[in-house]
Design a protein around this motif. Structure first.
Motif, PDB file in Angstrom:
ATOM      1  N   VAL A  94       9.177 -13.177  -7.855  1.00  0.00           N
ATOM      2  CA  VAL A  94       8.406 -12.154  -8.562  1.00  0.00           C
ATOM      3  C   VAL A  94       7.112 -12.727  -9.120  1.00  0.00           C
ATOM      4  CG1 VAL A  94      10.381 -10.722  -9.165  1.00  0.00           C
ATOM      5  CG2 VAL A  94       9.768 -12.601 -10.663  1.00  0.00           C
ATOM      6  N   SER A  95       6.132 -11.872  -9.285  1.00  0.00           N
ATOM      7  CA  SER A  95       4.826 -12.260  -9.815  1.00  0.00           C
ATOM      8  C   SER A  95       4.819 -12.131 -11.338  1.00  0.00           C
ATOM      9  CB  SER A  95       3.744 -11.353  -9.225  1.00  0.00           C
ATOM     10  OG  SER A  95       3.973 -10.011  -9.627  1.00  0.00           O
ATOM     11  N   TYR A  96       3.717 -12.569 -11.959  1.00  0.00           N
ATOM     12  CA  TYR A  96       3.559 -12.406 -13.401  1.00  0.00           C
ATOM     13  C   TYR A  96       3.651 -10.928 -13.770  1.00  0.00           C
ATOM     14  CZ  TYR A  96       1.394 -17.074 -13.053  1.00  0.00           C
ATOM     15  OH  TYR A  96       1.147 -18.389 -12.794  1.00  0.00           O
ATOM     16  N   LEU A  97       2.992 -10.098 -12.962  1.00  0.00           N
ATOM     17  CA  LEU A  97       2.967  -8.657 -13.248  1.00  0.00           C
ATOM     18  C   LEU A  97       4.363  -8.054 -13.143  1.00  0.00           C
ATOM     19  CD1 LEU A  97       1.349  -6.119 -13.853  1.00  0.00           C
ATOM     20  CD2 LEU A  97       0.921  -5.863 -11.402  1.00  0.00           C
ATOM     21  N   ALA A  98       5.131  -8.509 -12.155  1.00  0.00           N
ATOM     22  CA  ALA A  98       6.492  -7.986 -11.987  1.00  0.00           C
ATOM     23  C   ALA A  98       7.372  -8.362 -13.177  1.00  0.00           C
ATOM     24  CB  ALA A  98       7.096  -8.517 -10.688  1.00  0.00           C
ATOM     25  N   ILE A  99       7.226  -9.599 -13.669  1.00  0.00           N
ATOM     26  CA  ILE A  99       7.998 -10.029 -14.843  1.00  0.00           C
ATOM     27  C   ILE A  99       7.604  -9.200 -16.061  1.00  0.00           C
ATOM     28  CG2 ILE A  99       8.450 -11.947 -16.424  1.00  0.00           C
ATOM     29  CD1 ILE A  99       8.008 -13.851 -14.078  1.00  0.00           C
ATOM     30  N   ALA A 100       6.288  -9.002 -16.243  1.00  0.00           N
ATOM     31  CA  ALA A 100       5.790  -8.215 -17.379  1.00  0.00           C
ATOM     32  C   ALA A 100       6.333  -6.786 -17.318  1.00  0.00           C
ATOM     33  CB  ALA A 100       4.265  -8.205 -17.385  1.00  0.00           C
ATOM     34  N   SER A 101       6.311  -6.185 -16.135  1.00  0.00           N
ATOM     35  CA  SER A 101       6.803  -4.809 -15.970  1.00  0.00           C
ATOM     36  C   SER A 101       8.299  -4.734 -16.250  1.00  0.00           C
ATOM     37  CB  SER A 101       6.517  -4.311 -14.548  1.00  0.00           C
ATOM     38  OG  SER A 101       5.136  -4.303 -14.307  1.00  0.00           O
ATOM     39  N   HIS A 102       9.047  -5.737 -15.789  1.00  0.00           N
ATOM     40  CA  HIS A 102      10.497  -5.722 -15.973  1.00  0.00           C
ATOM     41  C   HIS A 102      10.865  -5.825 -17.455  1.00  0.00           C
ATOM     42  CE1 HIS A 102      14.599  -6.073 -14.531  1.00  0.00           C
ATOM     43  NE2 HIS A 102      14.781  -7.010 -15.439  1.00  0.00           N
ATOM     44  N   LEU A 103      10.216  -6.731 -18.168  1.00  0.00           N
ATOM     45  CA  LEU A 103      10.501  -6.882 -19.598  1.00  0.00           C
ATOM     46  C   LEU A 103      10.159  -5.600 -20.357  1.00  0.00           C
ATOM     47  CD1 LEU A 103       9.197 -10.504 -20.322  1.00  0.00           C
ATOM     48  CD2 LEU A 103      11.521  -9.786 -19.866  1.00  0.00           C
ATOM     49  N   SER A 104       9.060  -4.970 -19.956  1.00  0.00           N
ATOM     50  CA  SER A 104       8.670  -3.704 -20.597  1.00  0.00           C
ATOM     51  C   SER A 104       9.709  -2.618 -20.328  1.00  0.00           C
ATOM     52  CB  SER A 104       7.299  -3.255 -20.081  1.00  0.00           C
ATOM     53  OG  SER A 104       6.305  -4.227 -20.341  1.00  0.00           O
ATOM     54  N   ASN A 105      10.216  -2.587 -19.101  1.00  0.00           N
ATOM     55  CA  ASN A 105      11.183  -1.548 -18.712  1.00  0.00           C
ATOM     56  C   ASN A 105      12.511  -1.675 -19.444  1.00  0.00           C
ATOM     57  OD1 ASN A 105       9.386  -0.357 -16.950  1.00  0.00           O
ATOM     58  ND2 ASN A 105      10.102  -1.482 -15.173  1.00  0.00           N
TER      59      ASN A 105
ATOM     60  N   ARG B 255      13.594  12.801 -33.516  1.00  0.00           N
ATOM     61  CA  ARG B 255      14.070  11.413 -33.504  1.00  0.00           C
ATOM     62  C   ARG B 255      15.265  11.223 -32.579  1.00  0.00           C
ATOM     63  NH1 ARG B 255      12.640   8.720 -39.350  1.00  0.00           N
ATOM     64  NH2 ARG B 255      10.546   9.587 -39.425  1.00  0.00           N
ATOM     65  N   MET B 256      16.156  12.209 -32.552  1.00  0.00           N
ATOM     66  CA  MET B 256      17.318  12.106 -31.670  1.00  0.00           C
ATOM     67  C   MET B 256      16.901  12.189 -30.203  1.00  0.00           C
ATOM     68  SD  MET B 256      19.988  11.397 -33.346  1.00  0.00           S
ATOM     69  CE  MET B 256      21.159  11.627 -32.018  1.00  0.00           C
ATOM     70  N   THR B 257      15.913  13.020 -29.906  1.00  0.00           N
ATOM     71  CA  THR B 257      15.424  13.126 -28.529  1.00  0.00           C
ATOM     72  C   THR B 257      14.844  11.797 -28.059  1.00  0.00           C
ATOM     73  OG1 THR B 257      14.916  15.476 -28.833  1.00  0.00           O
ATOM     74  CG2 THR B 257      13.831  14.346 -26.992  1.00  0.00           C
ATOM     75  N   ALA B 258      14.049  11.159 -28.920  1.00  0.00           N
ATOM     76  CA  ALA B 258      13.447   9.860 -28.583  1.00  0.00           C
ATOM     77  C   ALA B 258      14.525   8.800 -28.377  1.00  0.00           C
ATOM     78  CB  ALA B 258      12.481   9.442 -29.684  1.00  0.00           C
ATOM     79  N   LEU B 259      15.533   8.781 -29.252  1.00  0.00           N
ATOM     80  CA  LEU B 259      16.606   7.799 -29.135  1.00  0.00           C
ATOM     81  C   LEU B 259      17.460   8.042 -27.895  1.00  0.00           C
ATOM     82  CD1 LEU B 259      17.704   7.542 -32.888  1.00  0.00           C
ATOM     83  CD2 LEU B 259      16.634   5.747 -31.529  1.00  0.00           C
ATOM     84  N   ASN B 260      17.718   9.293 -27.576  1.00  0.00           N
ATOM     85  CA  ASN B 260      18.500   9.613 -26.376  1.00  0.00           C
ATOM     86  C   ASN B 260      17.765   9.187 -25.111  1.00  0.00           C
ATOM     87  OD1 ASN B 260      20.713  10.717 -27.722  1.00  0.00           O
ATOM     88  ND2 ASN B 260      19.823  12.777 -27.782  1.00  0.00           N
ATOM     89  N   GLU B 261      16.447   9.373 -25.094  1.00  0.00           N
ATOM     90  CA  GLU B 261      15.644   8.959 -23.950  1.00  0.00           C
ATOM     91  C   GLU B 261      15.681   7.443 -23.787  1.00  0.00           C
ATOM     92  OE1 GLU B 261      13.868  10.444 -21.496  1.00  0.00           O
ATOM     93  OE2 GLU B 261      14.832  12.307 -22.119  1.00  0.00           O
ATOM     94  N   GLU B 262      15.557   6.736 -24.922  1.00  0.00           N
ATOM     95  CA  GLU B 262      15.612   5.269 -24.893  1.00  0.00           C
ATOM     96  C   GLU B 262      16.975   4.790 -24.394  1.00  0.00           C
ATOM     97  OE1 GLU B 262      15.006   1.476 -27.945  1.00  0.00           O
ATOM     98  OE2 GLU B 262      14.499   3.506 -28.592  1.00  0.00           O
TER      99      GLU B 262
ATOM    100  N   LYS C 103      19.113   6.434 -22.485  1.00  0.00           N
ATOM    101  CA  LYS C 103      19.246   6.788 -21.076  1.00  0.00           C
ATOM    102  C   LYS C 103      18.535   5.766 -20.188  1.00  0.00           C
ATOM    103  CE  LYS C 103      18.281  10.657 -17.913  1.00  0.00           C
ATOM    104  NZ  LYS C 103      17.655  12.005 -17.803  1.00  0.00           N
ATOM    105  N   LYS C 104      17.360   5.338 -20.620  1.00  0.00           N
ATOM    106  CA  LYS C 104      16.582   4.358 -19.870  1.00  0.00           C
ATOM    107  C   LYS C 104      17.301   3.012 -19.809  1.00  0.00           C
ATOM    108  CE  LYS C 104      11.858   2.526 -19.719  1.00  0.00           C
ATOM    109  NZ  LYS C 104      10.563   2.470 -20.441  1.00  0.00           N
TER     110      LYS C 104
ATOM    111  N   GLU D   7      22.997  -0.155 -15.355  1.00  0.00           N
ATOM    112  CA  GLU D   7      23.705   0.207 -14.126  1.00  0.00           C
ATOM    113  C   GLU D   7      23.132  -0.534 -12.921  1.00  0.00           C
ATOM    114  OE1 GLU D   7      24.540   4.195 -11.416  1.00  0.00           O
ATOM    115  OE2 GLU D   7      23.813   4.408 -13.474  1.00  0.00           O
ATOM    116  N   LYS D   8      21.794  -0.658 -12.881  1.00  0.00           N
ATOM    117  CA  LYS D   8      21.147  -1.377 -11.781  1.00  0.00           C
ATOM    118  C   LYS D   8      21.571  -2.833 -11.749  1.00  0.00           C
ATOM    119  CE  LYS D   8      16.707  -0.801 -11.269  1.00  0.00           C
ATOM    120  NZ  LYS D   8      15.293  -0.601 -11.669  1.00  0.00           N
TER     121      LYS D   8
END
Length: 541
Positions: A211-222, A444-451, A453-454, A460-461
């Protein structure tokens, strides 16, 4: 004679006041949190109001070492040279300069040539008076000497502390915290795990692919890991800085660079550098750090393909067994004249190493070898196929340390999920106690549920990459291979064929066993690595 009478006796009509913090003021602000500049302004306003003459105040927010580092004072000098002001007001003479002797000379020249009166809360200085001028020169000289003494003491103390392995360079770097008792760095466990993860990802890749620097950065963000500044999105610069910082090996470096007068940072001579090994606990061992530096120095930039680029069948599929680089297609067209005078078009295609001249092999021969490999896999019985997959997974785990990387990722995600659950409970408690309105609670509950779920999706992956052999079903695997071969042979577009191969293989390593000569082609072996998703049984939804 009071200040008012003294100033008016020098025919002053306009006064320009200059305010700036001294080093003592800065240190006091750090200790007490007081605003010394506002305090200084209040003092000078009272003084100048009592003089009852028009005045203007200029405030220097920063505290530069020289005139070049004080932009407001540069403006003050220009306005004093214009002749509009006949006096300059300061809290004390040393506020005019603490720079080098050249700066002091410029200020004395400005005062004498423009016959500027200097007003302080306690005395008025007239440059035409020899005793006053002597006092001005002495104060400016003393201010510089005092500054140099303070600077030498501070640098000397930092030099001694750095030699003892103590941290003297400001805020603790990401992965560590500052221990006030030992004055050394100590590991911050959660951040240190992220640092280790970054090194593992760069060394061993993700899901078997480098993986590249950008891929690592994206993964940590995700996955929701915060940056050193507490932000959500990582940058390439942050990843590269962590990967190239030998502080993580326990090393402290001091006095390696210096800043010139024009603000440029340059390297100091090596005999002035201070290196202290094992100054603090290492997060990354020296061997791992050295491997990463070697990879970085040998790293080639990713190819920038045009927008209309259509990949061939083996694009980004094959790698070189010598250097690990990608093998890319090189082709040429030639026209051959037949005996009857007609022309025949002949296309030569080769796979060549992108990094150097490690190898060159016939393109279509490699493609045929990959398809033959799949056919042979399809002919194995259940026992042979399961044994092959088991051995491949064992070798894969040994080679790229994938399991350890994924377990670290899972630990990070589990921690984040627990944090989300705790935050949801907190929101419920606030809602039940009527601290939150219905609208705030919903938001606040909507934001937490989205987090949540992500994070569950990322979890799972990752789980799909562990214990693949336990879920391996030979019959399903053979069906996938058979369908893939049939599709490959019927597809017309090269890009579609490439998508099939890249979906099946993480990579196919090509090794030359005998170099070709003339019209005799090179002999080679291939070592394919199948993707984990192909070896797992279908998920029942």
């Amino acid at each position: 004679m009071g200040l008012k009478e003294s100033v008016q006796s020098h025919n002053v009509t306009n006064i320009l006041g200059y305010l700036r913090r001294s080093r003592q003021d800065l240190e006091r602000e750090k200790r007490t949190g007081e605003d010394t500049l506002s305090e200084q302004r209040e003092l000078m306003v009272n003084v100048l109001n009592n003089i009852e003459l028009p005045y203007e105040l200029k405030l220097e927010i920063g505290s530069g070492e020289s005139i070049d580092g004080r932009p407001v004072f540069q403006e003050v000098m220009k306005e004093l040279q214009s002749g509009h002001f006949q006096a300059v007001a300061v809290k004390e003479l040393s506020r005019l300069s603490r720079g080098n002797y050249t700066d002091a000379g410029r200020i004395i020249e400005l005062i004498t040539e423009n016959r500027l009166v200097i007003i302080t809360p306690y005395k008025v200085y007239d440059p035409r008076n020899p005793m006053d001028m002597k006092q001005i020169r002495f104060e400016l000289f003393l201010a510089r000497e005092e500054y140099e003494m303070i600077k030498e003491r501070m640098v000397g103390a930092r030099y001694v502390y750095a030699s003892q392995g103590k941290w003297v360079s400001g805020k603790a770097p990401f992965g560590y915290s500052y221990n006030k008792h030992t004055q050394k760095l100590q590991i911050a466990p959660e951040e240190a795990q992220t640092v280790k993860l970054i090194y593992d990802l760069f060394l061993h890749g993700l899901n078997g692919r480098k993986v590249s620097y950008l891929a690592i950065a994206s993964h940590l963000s995700n996955v929701g890991i915060l940056t050193p500044r507490g932000k959500k999105n990582w940058s390439v610069a942050q990843i590269k800085k962590i990967l190239t910082n030998d502080l993580y090996t326990g090393l402290i470096k001091f006095r390696t660079t210096e800043v010139t007068k024009n603000g440029k940072r340059i390297e100091r001579p090596e005999d002035e550098h201070i290196y202290v090994e094992n100054a603090h606990e290492a997060i990354i061992d020296k061997d791992t750090f050295d491997k990463v530096q070697t990879m970085i120095s040998n790293k080639t930039p990713d190819p920038r393909n045009p927008l209309d680029f259509s990949p061939h069948e083996l694009a980004s599929v094959c790698t070189c067994s010598v250097c690990g680089g990608k093998l890319i297609r090189r082709g040429m067209k030639k026209l051959y004249k037949k005996q009857d005078g007609t022309e025949s078009l002949y296309i030569k295609e080769f796979l060549k190493c992108q990094k150097g001249r490690c190898m060159s092999v016939k393109y279509r021969s490699v493609e045929k070898a990959i398809l033959d490999y799949l056919k042979k896999l399809n002919e194995l019985d259940d026992k042979q196929l399961t044994k092959y997959v088991t051995e491949m997974m064992k070798k894969k785990s040994e080679n790229d340390n994938l399991t350890n990387v994924n377990r670290q990722l899972l630990e990070q995600i589990e921690h984040k999920l627990k944090d989300v659950v705790n935050r949801k409970e907190f929101v419920f408690e606030k809602y039940e106690s009527r601290f939150y309105t219905d609208e705030i609670f919903t938001q606040r509950m909507t934001a937490l549920n989205e987090e949540e779920k992500k994070l569950q999706k990322e979890k799972e992956k990752l789980n799909n990459t562990i214990n693949v052999v336990d879920d391996f079903v030979p019959i399903e695997f053979r069906k996938k291979i058979k369908d893939m071969l049939e599709a490959y042979l019927t597809l017309e577009e090269k890009e579609d064929k490439n998508k099939l191969l890249r979906g099946l293989f993480e990579f196919v390593e090509v090794e030359i066993t005998e170099k070709g000569k003339g019209r005799i082609p090179s002999k080679f072996n291939i070592t394919p690595r199948l993707r984990l998703t192909w070896m797992r049984k279908p998920q029942v939804k």
